[in-house]
Design a protein around this motif. Structure first.
Motif, PDB file in Angstrom:
ATOM      1  N   ASN A  20       3.979   0.559 -12.205  1.00 28.68           N
ATOM      2  CA  ASN A  20       5.432   0.620 -12.349  1.00 28.68           C
ATOM      3  C   ASN A  20       6.084   1.346 -11.172  1.00 28.68           C
ATOM      4  O   ASN A  20       7.183   1.887 -11.306  1.00 28.68           O
ATOM      5  CB  ASN A  20       5.817   1.276 -13.676  1.00 28.68           C
ATOM      6  N   ALA A  21       5.421   1.342 -10.031  1.00 23.98           N
ATOM      7  CA  ALA A  21       5.967   1.976  -8.829  1.00 23.98           C
ATOM      8  C   ALA A  21       7.241   1.268  -8.387  1.00 23.98           C
ATOM      9  O   ALA A  21       7.400   0.063  -8.594  1.00 23.98           O
ATOM     10  CB  ALA A  21       4.947   1.932  -7.692  1.00 23.98           C
ATOM     11  N   THR A  22       8.146   2.008  -7.777  1.00 21.93           N
ATOM     12  CA  THR A  22       9.348   1.403  -7.210  1.00 21.93           C
ATOM     13  C   THR A  22       8.937   0.504  -6.057  1.00 21.93           C
ATOM     14  O   THR A  22       8.205   0.941  -5.160  1.00 21.93           O
ATOM     15  CB  THR A  22      10.307   2.503  -6.693  1.00 21.93           C
ATOM     16  N   PRO A  23       9.355  -0.760  -6.053  1.00 18.79           N
ATOM     17  CA  PRO A  23       8.952  -1.688  -4.986  1.00 18.79           C
ATOM     18  C   PRO A  23       9.430  -1.236  -3.609  1.00 18.79           C
ATOM     19  O   PRO A  23      10.504  -0.645  -3.472  1.00 18.79           O
ATOM     20  CB  PRO A  23       9.628  -2.999  -5.381  1.00 18.79           C
ATOM     21  N   THR A  24       8.612  -1.515  -2.609  1.00 23.80           N
ATOM     22  CA  THR A  24       8.933  -1.263  -1.212  1.00 23.80           C
ATOM     23  C   THR A  24       9.044  -2.606  -0.515  1.00 23.80           C
ATOM     24  O   THR A  24       8.085  -3.374  -0.512  1.00 23.80           O
ATOM     25  CB  THR A  24       7.813  -0.442  -0.530  1.00 23.80           C
ATOM     26  N   THR A  25      10.204  -2.925   0.049  1.00 27.68           N
ATOM     27  CA  THR A  25      10.381  -4.182   0.770  1.00 27.68           C
ATOM     28  C   THR A  25      10.066  -3.960   2.238  1.00 27.68           C
ATOM     29  O   THR A  25      10.550  -3.010   2.850  1.00 27.68           O
ATOM     30  CB  THR A  25      11.818  -4.713   0.607  1.00 27.68           C
ATOM     31  N   VAL A  26       9.227  -4.849   2.796  1.00 25.41           N
ATOM     32  CA  VAL A  26       8.843  -4.751   4.204  1.00 25.41           C
ATOM     33  C   VAL A  26       9.270  -6.016   4.938  1.00 25.41           C
ATOM     34  O   VAL A  26       9.220  -7.112   4.380  1.00 25.41           O
ATOM     35  CB  VAL A  26       7.327  -4.505   4.370  1.00 25.41           C
ATOM     36  N   THR A  27       9.678  -5.849   6.197  1.00 25.20           N
ATOM     37  CA  THR A  27      10.110  -6.987   7.012  1.00 25.20           C
ATOM     38  C   THR A  27       9.404  -7.028   8.362  1.00 25.20           C
ATOM     39  O   THR A  27       9.630  -7.948   9.136  1.00 25.20           O
ATOM     40  CB  THR A  27      11.634  -6.937   7.254  1.00 25.20           C
ATOM     41  N   THR A  28       8.563  -6.025   8.642  1.00 33.48           N
ATOM     42  CA  THR A  28       7.844  -5.968   9.911  1.00 33.48           C
ATOM     43  C   THR A  28       6.365  -5.722   9.663  1.00 33.48           C
ATOM     44  O   THR A  28       5.970  -5.210   8.611  1.00 33.48           O
ATOM     45  CB  THR A  28       8.370  -4.819  10.806  1.00 33.48           C
ATOM     46  N   PHE A  29       5.560  -6.057  10.672  1.00 31.64           N
ATOM     47  CA  PHE A  29       4.127  -5.804  10.586  1.00 31.64           C
ATOM     48  C   PHE A  29       3.853  -4.313  10.410  1.00 31.64           C
ATOM     49  O   PHE A  29       3.028  -3.919   9.591  1.00 31.64           O
ATOM     50  CB  PHE A  29       3.415  -6.325  11.841  1.00 31.64           C
ATOM     51  N   GLU A  30       4.562  -3.482  11.160  1.00 31.44           N
ATOM     52  CA  GLU A  30       4.328  -2.047  11.112  1.00 31.44           C
ATOM     53  C   GLU A  30       4.586  -1.487   9.711  1.00 31.44           C
ATOM     54  O   GLU A  30       3.815  -0.668   9.200  1.00 31.44           O
ATOM     55  CB  GLU A  30       5.200  -1.316  12.136  1.00 31.44           C
ATOM     56  N   ALA A  31       5.668  -1.933   9.081  1.00 31.62           N
ATOM     57  CA  ALA A  31       5.992  -1.463   7.727  1.00 31.62           C
ATOM     58  C   ALA A  31       4.974  -1.978   6.709  1.00 31.62           C
ATOM     59  O   ALA A  31       4.560  -1.243   5.808  1.00 31.62           O
ATOM     60  CB  ALA A  31       7.398  -1.902   7.335  1.00 31.62           C
ATOM     61  N   LEU A  32       4.548  -3.233   6.859  1.00 32.00           N
ATOM     62  CA  LEU A  32       3.538  -3.789   5.953  1.00 32.00           C
ATOM     63  C   LEU A  32       2.228  -3.034   6.089  1.00 32.00           C
ATOM     64  O   LEU A  32       1.614  -2.645   5.096  1.00 32.00           O
ATOM     65  CB  LEU A  32       3.321  -5.277   6.233  1.00 32.00           C
ATOM     66  N   ARG A  33       1.796  -2.796   7.314  1.00 35.05           N
ATOM     67  CA  ARG A  33       0.531  -2.087   7.533  1.00 35.05           C
ATOM     68  C   ARG A  33       0.585  -0.684   6.945  1.00 35.05           C
ATOM     69  O   ARG A  33      -0.355  -0.239   6.290  1.00 35.05           O
ATOM     70  CB  ARG A  33       0.193  -2.027   9.020  1.00 35.05           C
ATOM     71  N   ALA A  34       1.689   0.028   7.155  1.00 36.53           N
ATOM     72  CA  ALA A  34       1.821   1.391   6.620  1.00 36.53           C
ATOM     73  C   ALA A  34       1.730   1.393   5.092  1.00 36.53           C
ATOM     74  O   ALA A  34       1.047   2.223   4.499  1.00 36.53           O
ATOM     75  CB  ALA A  34       3.141   2.010   7.073  1.00 36.53           C
ATOM     76  N   ALA A  35       2.393   0.436   4.456  1.00 41.36           N
ATOM     77  CA  ALA A  35       2.369   0.371   2.990  1.00 41.36           C
ATOM     78  C   ALA A  35       1.014  -0.089   2.469  1.00 41.36           C
ATOM     79  O   ALA A  35       0.504   0.426   1.476  1.00 41.36           O
ATOM     80  CB  ALA A  35       3.469  -0.562   2.494  1.00 41.36           C
ATOM     81  N   ALA A  36       0.399  -1.050   3.145  1.00 39.26           N
ATOM     82  CA  ALA A  36      -0.860  -1.642   2.666  1.00 39.26           C
ATOM     83  C   ALA A  36      -2.072  -0.756   2.928  1.00 39.26           C
ATOM     84  O   ALA A  36      -3.084  -0.879   2.251  1.00 39.26           O
ATOM     85  CB  ALA A  36      -1.078  -3.008   3.306  1.00 39.26           C
TER      86      ALA A  36
END
Length: 87
Positions: A20-36
């Motif tokens: 039930n975590a608050t969703p994080t929207t990513v639009t760049t590779f850098e943001a996706l990598r940091a979250a993943a």
């Protein structure tokens, strides 16, 4: 040779990511990598097109306990993601 692109991938396993975590929207590779690759168990929403090979030409590693979803039908990941020994 089958040239159709898959519309989704489903792995039949027990999934523990996101919850039930608050969703994080990513639009760049850098943001996706940091979250993943972080230690938190987020819900990651991909918006737009992200090339996962921008980080060095190979599939991007994903840590345990992640949920990755497309924001809509045009959300696209090019390249690949690598999941080994994760849930």
């Amino acid at each position: 040779m089958n040239t159709k692109k898959p519309t989704h991938i489903h792995v039949r396993r027990v999934h523990t990511g996101g919850g039930n975590a608050t969703p994080t929207t990513v639009t760049t590779f850098e943001a996706l990598r940091a979250a993943a690759q972080g230690s938190a168990p987020p819900v990651i929403i991909v918006s737009g097109t992200i090339r996962t090979t921008d980080g060095g030409g190979s599939a991007m590693r994903v840590s345990s306990n992640k949920t990755i979803l497309g924001a809509n039908k045009s959300a696209t990941l090019y390249g690949g993601i690598a999941m080994s020994g994760v849930s």
